[in-house]
Design a protein around this motif. Structure first.
Motif, PDB file in Angstrom:
ATOM      1  N   SER A  40       0.832  -1.209   0.000  1.00 37.28           N
ATOM      2  CA  SER A  40       0.000   0.000   0.000  1.00 37.28           C
ATOM      3  C   SER A  40       0.864   1.255   0.000  1.00 37.28           C
ATOM      4  N   GLU A  41       1.933   1.240   0.786  1.00 35.02           N
ATOM      5  CA  GLU A  41       2.847   2.386   0.845  1.00 35.02           C
ATOM      6  C   GLU A  41       3.539   2.602  -0.499  1.00 35.02           C
ATOM      7  N   LYS A  42       3.998   1.513  -1.101  1.00 38.41           N
ATOM      8  CA  LYS A  42       4.690   1.609  -2.381  1.00 38.41           C
ATOM      9  C   LYS A  42       3.734   2.050  -3.480  1.00 38.41           C
ATOM     10  N   LEU A  43       2.512   1.555  -3.453  1.00 33.37           N
ATOM     11  CA  LEU A  43       1.500   1.948  -4.435  1.00 33.37           C
ATOM     12  C   LEU A  43       1.238   3.448  -4.354  1.00 33.37           C
ATOM     13  N   LEU A  44       1.115   3.969  -3.161  1.00 33.93           N
ATOM     14  CA  LEU A  44       0.879   5.395  -2.976  1.00 33.93           C
ATOM     15  C   LEU A  44       2.076   6.203  -3.483  1.00 33.93           C
ATOM     16  N   GLU A  45       3.276   5.737  -3.166  1.00 32.15           N
ATOM     17  CA  GLU A  45       4.492   6.426  -3.592  1.00 32.15           C
ATOM     18  C   GLU A  45       4.594   6.491  -5.112  1.00 32.15           C
ATOM     19  N   GLU A  46       4.314   5.372  -5.783  1.00 32.22           N
ATOM     20  CA  GLU A  46       4.448   5.343  -7.238  1.00 32.22           C
ATOM     21  C   GLU A  46       3.300   6.066  -7.930  1.00 32.22           C
ATOM     22  N   THR A  47       2.139   6.101  -7.304  1.00 30.61           N
ATOM     23  CA  THR A  47       1.034   6.893  -7.850  1.00 30.61           C
ATOM     24  C   THR A  47       1.420   8.368  -7.868  1.00 30.61           C
ATOM     25  N   GLN A  48       2.033   8.835  -6.785  1.00 35.00           N
ATOM     26  CA  GLN A  48       2.495  10.223  -6.743  1.00 35.00           C
ATOM     27  C   GLN A  48       3.523  10.490  -7.844  1.00 35.00           C
ATOM     28  N   LYS A  49       4.409   9.542  -8.072  1.00 41.25           N
ATOM     29  CA  LYS A  49       5.439   9.724  -9.104  1.00 41.25           C
ATOM     30  C   LYS A  49       4.835   9.848 -10.494  1.00 41.25           C
ATOM     31  N   VAL A  50       3.838   9.019 -10.811  1.00 40.08           N
ATOM     32  CA  VAL A  50       3.257   9.085 -12.156  1.00 40.08           C
ATOM     33  C   VAL A  50       2.437  10.367 -12.331  1.00 40.08           C
ATOM     34  N   VAL A  51       1.843  10.847 -11.244  1.00 39.95           N
ATOM     35  CA  VAL A  51       1.120  12.117 -11.315  1.00 39.95           C
ATOM     36  C   VAL A  51       2.096  13.265 -11.564  1.00 39.95           C
ATOM     37  N   GLU A  52       3.195  13.281 -10.827  1.00 38.75           N
ATOM     38  CA  GLU A  52       4.193  14.339 -11.001  1.00 38.75           C
ATOM     39  C   GLU A  52       4.826  14.279 -12.388  1.00 38.75           C
ATOM     40  N   LEU A  53       5.043  13.081 -12.896  1.00 34.88           N
ATOM     41  CA  LEU A  53       5.592  12.922 -14.241  1.00 34.88           C
ATOM     42  C   LEU A  53       4.680  13.555 -15.279  1.00 34.88           C
ATOM     43  N   GLN A  54       3.384  13.321 -15.159  1.00 39.21           N
ATOM     44  CA  GLN A  54       2.434  13.908 -16.104  1.00 39.21           C
ATOM     45  C   GLN A  54       2.414  15.425 -16.003  1.00 39.21           C
ATOM     46  N   LYS A  55       2.491  15.929 -14.788  1.00 42.50           N
ATOM     47  CA  LYS A  55       2.523  17.382 -14.605  1.00 42.50           C
ATOM     48  C   LYS A  55       3.763  17.972 -15.260  1.00 42.50           C
ATOM     49  N   ASP A  56       4.896  17.317 -15.056  1.00 40.45           N
ATOM     50  CA  ASP A  56       6.159  17.798 -15.636  1.00 40.45           C
ATOM     51  C   ASP A  56       6.111  17.795 -17.163  1.00 40.45           C
ATOM     52  N   CYS A  57       5.358  16.843 -17.732  1.00 45.74           N
ATOM     53  CA  CYS A  57       5.257  16.725 -19.193  1.00 45.74           C
ATOM     54  C   CYS A  57       4.171  17.623 -19.776  1.00 45.74           C
ATOM     55  N   GLY A  58       3.429  18.314 -18.928  1.00 48.93           N
ATOM     56  CA  GLY A  58       2.398  19.228 -19.410  1.00 48.93           C
ATOM     57  C   GLY A  58       1.078  18.573 -19.750  1.00 48.93           C
ATOM     58  N   ILE A  59       0.818  17.400 -19.198  1.00 53.77           N
ATOM     59  CA  ILE A  59      -0.459  16.720 -19.438  1.00 53.77           C
ATOM     60  C   ILE A  59      -1.586  17.486 -18.747  1.00 53.77           C
ATOM     61  N   ASP A  60      -2.663  17.739 -19.469  1.00 54.84           N
ATOM     62  CA  ASP A  60      -3.771  18.525 -18.918  1.00 54.84           C
ATOM     63  C   ASP A  60      -4.694  17.703 -18.027  1.00 54.84           C
ATOM     64  N   VAL A  61      -5.136  16.557 -18.529  1.00 51.33           N
ATOM     65  CA  VAL A  61      -6.078  15.703 -17.801  1.00 51.33           C
ATOM     66  C   VAL A  61      -5.305  14.489 -17.293  1.00 51.33           C
ATOM     67  N   LEU A  62      -5.148  14.390 -15.993  1.00 54.06           N
ATOM     68  CA  LEU A  62      -4.276  13.382 -15.392  1.00 54.06           C
ATOM     69  C   LEU A  62      -4.966  12.020 -15.277  1.00 54.06           C
ATOM     70  N   VAL A  63      -4.147  10.958 -15.259  1.00 49.43           N
ATOM     71  CA  VAL A  63      -4.615   9.598 -15.000  1.00 49.43           C
ATOM     72  C   VAL A  63      -3.803   9.023 -13.850  1.00 49.43           C
ATOM     73  N   SER A  64      -4.332   8.013 -13.214  1.00 49.33           N
ATOM     74  CA  SER A  64      -3.670   7.426 -12.047  1.00 49.33           C
ATOM     75  C   SER A  64      -2.532   6.495 -12.427  1.00 49.33           C
ATOM     76  N   GLY A  65      -2.527   6.025 -13.669  1.00 47.32           N
ATOM     77  CA  GLY A  65      -1.557   5.034 -14.103  1.00 47.32           C
ATOM     78  C   GLY A  65      -2.038   3.601 -13.937  1.00 47.32           C
ATOM     79  N   GLU A  66      -3.193   3.422 -13.252  1.00 43.78           N
ATOM     80  CA  GLU A  66      -3.777   2.085 -13.044  1.00 43.78           C
ATOM     81  C   GLU A  66      -2.762   1.138 -12.402  1.00 43.78           C
ATOM     82  N   LEU A  67      -1.984   1.634 -11.452  1.00 47.56           N
ATOM     83  CA  LEU A  67      -0.870   0.865 -10.903  1.00 47.56           C
ATOM     84  C   LEU A  67      -1.309  -0.311 -10.035  1.00 47.56           C
ATOM     85  N   ASN A  68      -2.559  -0.294  -9.602  1.00 46.78           N
ATOM     86  CA  ASN A  68      -3.057  -1.395  -8.779  1.00 46.78           C
ATOM     87  C   ASN A  68      -3.664  -2.517  -9.612  1.00 46.78           C
TER      88      ASN A  68
END
Length: 221
Positions: A40-68
């Motif tokens: 659960s901790e790792k899932l939360l950590e990697e979800t944050q990373k994929v969100v930040e990655l999208q923000k850095d790339c200029g993505i307008d509408v974010l997705v969770s990455g479906e990591l679970n």
């Protein structure tokens, strides 16, 4: 939604790669309770990373990455009573129309025996949530519009149907499909109440399903 999103808003299809560590913890947590909190901790950590990655790339509408999710569709087996994952080998041993089933695997390039498919073995609980954990984690890191994805009712119904198992509890795929639609409608209602503005219904191979194996009973799709 007119006026809500700028012209040519960018987004991603939904899924993003998972790390080897997350995959390993997922497998361990499925087998041993002591790994659940670490996962659960790792899932939360990697979800944050994929969100930040999208923000850095200029993505307008974010997705969770479906990591679970193991894939965009099979994850429902983890969330809904009455559905379980079976391997390709399991399915081949059970089905009585092996030739047709093998043909469907070849057509979808899905002959890998490591793949699993969700199969309905009892009446499904249509009130169960599908994306609650995903959205709960996702919302902690978003500051803009976001999108949530769901599998389509048609493909989910067809994939979950195995006559030798599902036919014992449902009269046919149509009856199963009715419950699948109710399951998805229930999830969509909850997502709307939680503030989700875009819900994507995934149907990546609908044309192949409709035009290539229309008379098949048991099939991979």
């Amino acid at each position: 939604m007119k006026g809500k999103f700028k012209p040519f808003s960018t987004t991603l299809i939904g899924s993003l790669p998972r790390s080897k560590e997350l995959l390993s913890l997922k497998e361990s947590s499925n087998n041993y309770d002591k790994f659940k909190s670490l996962y659960s901790e790792k899932l939360l950590e990697e979800t944050q990373k994929v969100v930040e990655l999208q923000k850095d790339c200029g993505i307008d509408v974010l997705v969770s990455g479906e990591l679970n999710r193991d894939n965009y569709m099979s994850y429902v087996a983890e969330m809904v009573d009455g559905i379980k994952l079976l391997s390709m080998n399991d399915l081949k041993e059970i089905t009585t129309n092996l030739e047709s089933f093998n043909k469907s695997l070849e057509e979808m390039d899905a002959a890998d025996n490591t793949m699993n498919s969700p199969i309905c073995y009892s009446k499904i609980d249509t009130t169960r949530r599908l994306n609650e954990l995903e959205v709960h984690n996702f919302q902690k890191f978003i500051d803009r519009d976001y999108k949530v994805t769901l599998p389509s009712p048609y493909l989910l119904t067809r994939s979950m149907w195995l006559r030798e198992i599902t036919g014992k509890v449902y009269e046919g795929r149509k009856e199963l499909g009715h419950d699948v639609v109710e399951l998805l409608k229930n999830e969509i209602r909850h997502l709307v109440e939680e503030g989700v503005k875009i819900i994507q219904i995934d149907e990546p191979i609908l044309s192949e399903v409709v035009f290539t194996n229309e008379k098949a009973d048991n099939s991979f799709y």
